[in-house]
Design a protein around this motif. Structure first.
Motif, PDB file in Angstrom:
ATOM      1  N   UNK A 152       8.603  11.574 -17.689  1.00 34.84           N
ATOM      2  CA  UNK A 152       7.836  10.208 -17.915  1.00 34.84           C
ATOM      3  C   UNK A 152       8.531   9.278 -17.333  1.00 34.84           C
ATOM      4  N   UNK A 153       9.758   9.096 -16.921  1.00 38.39           N
ATOM      5  CA  UNK A 153      10.750   8.174 -16.280  1.00 38.39           C
ATOM      6  C   UNK A 153       9.864   7.414 -15.452  1.00 38.39           C
ATOM      7  N   UNK A 154       9.480   6.125 -15.376  1.00 33.51           N
ATOM      8  CA  UNK A 154       9.064   5.341 -14.402  1.00 33.51           C
ATOM      9  C   UNK A 154       9.978   5.249 -13.005  1.00 33.51           C
ATOM     10  N   UNK A 155       9.686   5.696 -12.090  1.00 35.35           N
ATOM     11  CA  UNK A 155      10.432   5.820 -10.633  1.00 35.35           C
ATOM     12  C   UNK A 155       9.703   4.990  -9.517  1.00 35.35           C
ATOM     13  N   UNK A 156      10.241   4.533  -8.694  1.00 31.77           N
ATOM     14  CA  UNK A 156       9.585   3.688  -7.592  1.00 31.77           C
ATOM     15  C   UNK A 156       9.802   4.524  -6.237  1.00 31.77           C
ATOM     16  N   UNK A 157       8.637   4.966  -5.995  1.00 31.59           N
ATOM     17  CA  UNK A 157       8.304   5.762  -4.624  1.00 31.59           C
ATOM     18  C   UNK A 157       8.245   5.056  -3.631  1.00 31.59           C
ATOM     19  N   UNK A 158       9.370   4.707  -2.894  1.00 35.33           N
ATOM     20  CA  UNK A 158       9.341   3.807  -1.736  1.00 35.33           C
ATOM     21  C   UNK A 158       9.069   4.361  -0.509  1.00 35.33           C
ATOM     22  N   UNK A 159       8.560   5.719  -0.493  1.00 32.55           N
ATOM     23  CA  UNK A 159       8.096   6.334   0.469  1.00 32.55           C
ATOM     24  C   UNK A 159       6.464   6.343   0.782  1.00 32.55           C
ATOM     25  N   UNK A 160       5.860   5.360   0.001  1.00 30.63           N
ATOM     26  CA  UNK A 160       4.327   4.939   0.126  1.00 30.63           C
ATOM     27  C   UNK A 160       4.312   4.846   1.671  1.00 30.63           C
ATOM     28  N   UNK A 161       3.062   4.867   2.109  1.00 32.50           N
ATOM     29  CA  UNK A 161       2.870   4.556   3.666  1.00 32.50           C
ATOM     30  C   UNK A 161       1.985   3.238   3.787  1.00 32.50           C
ATOM     31  N   UNK A 162       1.000   3.048   2.782  1.00 31.55           N
ATOM     32  CA  UNK A 162       0.107   2.058   2.964  1.00 31.55           C
ATOM     33  C   UNK A 162      -0.099   1.203   1.728  1.00 31.55           C
ATOM     34  N   UNK A 163      -0.840   0.137   1.940  1.00 29.17           N
ATOM     35  CA  UNK A 163      -1.036  -0.925   0.706  1.00 29.17           C
ATOM     36  C   UNK A 163      -1.727  -0.126  -0.545  1.00 29.17           C
ATOM     37  N   UNK A 164      -2.692   0.722  -0.245  1.00 28.13           N
ATOM     38  CA  UNK A 164      -3.352   1.259  -1.404  1.00 28.13           C
ATOM     39  C   UNK A 164      -2.311   2.215  -1.923  1.00 28.13           C
ATOM     40  N   UNK A 165      -1.667   3.106  -1.326  1.00 23.19           N
ATOM     41  CA  UNK A 165      -0.604   4.054  -1.875  1.00 23.19           C
ATOM     42  C   UNK A 165       0.363   3.091  -2.860  1.00 23.19           C
TER      43      UNK A 165
ATOM     44  N   UNK B 120      -4.286 -10.170   0.326  1.00 22.90           N
ATOM     45  CA  UNK B 120      -5.392 -10.389   1.278  1.00 22.90           C
ATOM     46  C   UNK B 120      -5.191  -9.133   2.574  1.00 22.90           C
ATOM     47  N   UNK B 121      -4.301  -8.623   2.575  1.00 25.24           N
ATOM     48  CA  UNK B 121      -4.078  -7.415   3.422  1.00 25.24           C
ATOM     49  C   UNK B 121      -4.912  -6.267   3.000  1.00 25.24           C
ATOM     50  N   UNK B 122      -5.490  -5.395   3.915  1.00 26.25           N
ATOM     51  CA  UNK B 122      -6.281  -4.370   3.934  1.00 26.25           C
ATOM     52  C   UNK B 122      -5.773  -3.204   3.372  1.00 26.25           C
ATOM     53  N   UNK B 123      -6.319  -2.316   2.521  1.00 25.23           N
ATOM     54  CA  UNK B 123      -5.628  -1.286   1.834  1.00 25.23           C
ATOM     55  C   UNK B 123      -5.044  -0.313   2.773  1.00 25.23           C
ATOM     56  N   UNK B 124      -5.167  -0.294   3.793  1.00 26.80           N
ATOM     57  CA  UNK B 124      -4.670   0.563   4.905  1.00 26.80           C
ATOM     58  C   UNK B 124      -3.482   0.048   5.806  1.00 26.80           C
ATOM     59  N   UNK B 125      -3.297  -1.168   5.119  1.00 21.95           N
ATOM     60  CA  UNK B 125      -1.980  -1.985   6.160  1.00 21.95           C
ATOM     61  C   UNK B 125      -0.803  -1.021   5.755  1.00 21.95           C
ATOM     62  N   UNK B 126       0.057  -0.885   6.878  1.00 20.31           N
ATOM     63  CA  UNK B 126       1.322  -0.225   6.606  1.00 20.31           C
ATOM     64  C   UNK B 126       2.232  -0.839   5.860  1.00 20.31           C
ATOM     65  N   UNK B 127       3.115  -0.223   5.112  1.00 23.68           N
ATOM     66  CA  UNK B 127       4.040  -0.798   3.965  1.00 23.68           C
ATOM     67  C   UNK B 127       5.345  -0.685   4.401  1.00 23.68           C
ATOM     68  N   UNK B 128       6.378  -1.353   4.415  1.00 23.94           N
ATOM     69  CA  UNK B 128       7.847  -0.931   4.309  1.00 23.94           C
ATOM     70  C   UNK B 128       8.418  -1.601   2.893  1.00 23.94           C
TER      71      UNK B 128
END
Length: 160
Positions: A129-142, A7-15
């Motif tokens: 094509x290797x699937x990586x995890x981009x842990x630098x995303x800043x918000x829920x939509x990203x 239920x968090x908004x798409x612009x919610x901050x993510x860690x």
């Protein structure tokens, strides 16, 4: 205040905190209970923070914060870091080291140092094509759209 992650908004901050190993089922139950308790009481300057979490692949802890009501302060961020550090101590894992990379090898999640990841890319063990995890995303939509992506679509592409 703990709210459902969905239920968090798409612009919610993510860690995002990645573990150097998978958690056991018992550890996951304990971590979920601990996160629920922590986020239920998480505040910034006396105001409740509306936050939720999810755990993916038994090794990624994702905390989301809806900042439309209250934003995290330095002290509240410090409190969350201390909580994550307590998990590191309790379970003997690394969660805070941003110099490590996680990526998929089939259904397996590999966890390597950045140095080893670069070597693997140079040796062509990692492809665009290797699937990586981009842990630098800043918000829920990203997070939803750009967290789990082919290496060529992430900051990892500079090593390919």
């Amino acid at each position: 205040m703990l709210i459902d992650f969905e239920s968090l908004a798409d612009n919610s901050r993510i860690w995002i905190y990645q573990s150097n190993r998978s958690f056991t089922e018992d550890e996951l139950k304990e971590i979920e209970a601990g996160l629920s308790s922590f986020l239920q009481e998480w505040t910034a300057h006396g105001s409740d923070l509306q936050a939720g979490f999810e755990i993916r692949y038994k090794r990624f802890i994702i905390i989301g914060l809806d900042q439309s009501q209250s934003s995290a302060s330095g002290c509240s961020i410090d409190a969350s870091v201390h909580f994550i550090q307590s998990l590191e101590q309790k379970y003997g894992v690394e969660l805070m080291d941003r110099m490590n990379v996680s990526f998929k090898q089939g259904e397996f999640i590999a966890y390597k140092s950045l140095k080893d990841f670069k070597k693997m890319a140079k040796a062509k063990s990692i492809s665009k094509n290797t699937i990586v995890f981009n842990n630098l995303v800043a918000n829920k939509l990203e997070y939803l759209e750009h967290w789990e992506v082919p290496a060529e679509e992430s900051w990892h592409s500079r090593f390919l």
